[in-house]
Write an enzyme that holds these catalytic residues in place. Structure first.
Site, short mmCIF file in Angstrom:
data_model
loop_
_atom_site.label_atom_id
_atom_site.label_comp_id
_atom_site.label_asym_id
_atom_site.label_seq_id
_atom_site.Cartn_x
_atom_site.Cartn_y
_atom_site.Cartn_z
N HIS A 38 52.25 43.40 -21.39
CA HIS A 38 50.93 43.24 -22.00
C HIS A 38 50.87 41.90 -22.71
O HIS A 38 51.80 41.52 -23.41
CB HIS A 38 50.69 44.39 -22.98
N HIS A 114 45.63 34.78 -27.40
CA HIS A 114 45.59 36.14 -27.95
C HIS A 114 45.36 36.00 -29.45
O HIS A 114 46.31 35.87 -30.21
CB HIS A 114 46.88 36.90 -27.66
#
Length: 326
Positions: A38, A114
């Protein structure tokens, strides 16, 4: 297949696909169990970069006023991996979650993101991956390109052209039903999921966005409950992801000021991996396919997911015995 043979495949994960038993070579890849990471590029977040424009207004305002506090905090809670792509592949990861972005003042180069942006560019990361694939010609990688923070139409065109040029004949076409044997026969090693319909329609080498089951919770019990509920509705027809990753919110961060994503994940891994070990791949409604996790090198995550494929083998052997004449 005995435990020693399973250990051999799972322990030497750099080439686990090429060492799967003959009986699994013609199974569609979306019916195999595949380990994934992920937010695969979050190991190289740039703590000096600004917060993404897609983040909340309050967070962006706080970043402007107190960047020396905001950015280290985001770094702690957005770093979900600790290894470069090459090392993730060596661990056995075969699905990469790549969230692509244009960094302010980054010129024409594209990065990953992110919460904040990465140090490594998309070009650098994909070239590293291409070198690894050259050294492991029977391993197949699924790349999910998504989010595309602030990308222009021209950025998409150039990115897709770069992907086509870099991987070339290694790309598996979206009309195919990929199995290990079929991919090996054509020299195909890369499946690219691209979350932009216009580009996907123009290029048959690009696959549609792969569904990602994501619980959006910091509680591992709620993550498992969510995944179980999704299973009851039936699995998607093609590739799909079961996300083991936890997600913090502002309230959780306030209650745990000295924690970070790694500590939160480590505490939950035992429960999450126990659930994973009980799953089985395959086309049935509850069959898992890609399973994604944070900090993939901290546990036997890859070994456990790879080992699920032997449940398919056991079922195939049992079926063959039942078909034999008495």
């Amino acid at each position: 297949m005995g435990d020693n043979q399973r250990e051999e495949v799972g322990g030497g994960n750099s080439d686990w696909m090429s060492r799967l038993p003959e009986e699994l070579l013609d199974v569609p890849l979306w019916n195999l169990a595949i380990p994934g990471s992920h937010d695969s590029m979050s190991f190289c977040l740039d703590v000096s970069s600004p917060v993404l424009g897609s983040e909340s207004f309050l967070l962006r305002l706080t970043d402007r006023l107190f960047p020396c506090w905001t950015r280290p905090c985001i770094y702690r809670w957005s770093t979900s991996q600790q290894s470069v792509l090459r090392d993730q592949c060596e661990l056995g990861i075969r699905f990469l979650d790549l969230r692509i972005a244009r960094k302010p003042a980054g010129g024409s180069r594209l990065f990953f993101a992110h919460g904040i942006y990465t140090l490594m560019t998309v070009k650098e990361a994909l070239e590293e991956l291409a070198l690894w694939l050259d050294a492991h010609p029977k391993e197949i990688i699924i790349i999910s390109c998504s989010h595309f923070e602030s990308l222009t139409d021209e950025d998409h065109i150039q990115l897709v052209e770069f992907i086509m040029s870099l991987f070339s004949k290694k790309l598996c076409f979206s009309k195919d039903v990929p199995t290990l044997r079929s991919c090996w026969s054509r020299g195909q090693q890369v499946i690219v999921s691209y979350d932009n319909q216009q580009m996907e329609w123009q290029h048959p080498e690009l696959w549609p966005m792969i569904p990602y089951w994501y619980a959006n919770s910091p509680d591992p019990k709620k993550v498992i409950a969510y995944l179980e509920e999704q299973k009851h509705h039936g699995r998607p027809d093609g590739f799909y992801v079961s996300g083991l990753n936890l997600t913090e919110d502002a309230f959780y961060i306030l209650l745990h000021p000295f924690q970070n994503l790694r500590k939160m994940t480590t505490r939950a891994l035992s429960l999450l991996l126990h659930w994973t070990a009980e799953q089985r791949p395959g086309p049935e409604g509850g069959g898992v396919n890609i399973v994604c996790c944070d900090f993939v090198g901290l546990s036997r995550f890859c070994w456990i997911v790879i080992g699920l494929n032997f449940k398919l083998l056991k079922a195939a052997v049992s079926s063959n015995h039942q078909d034999e004449p008495l």
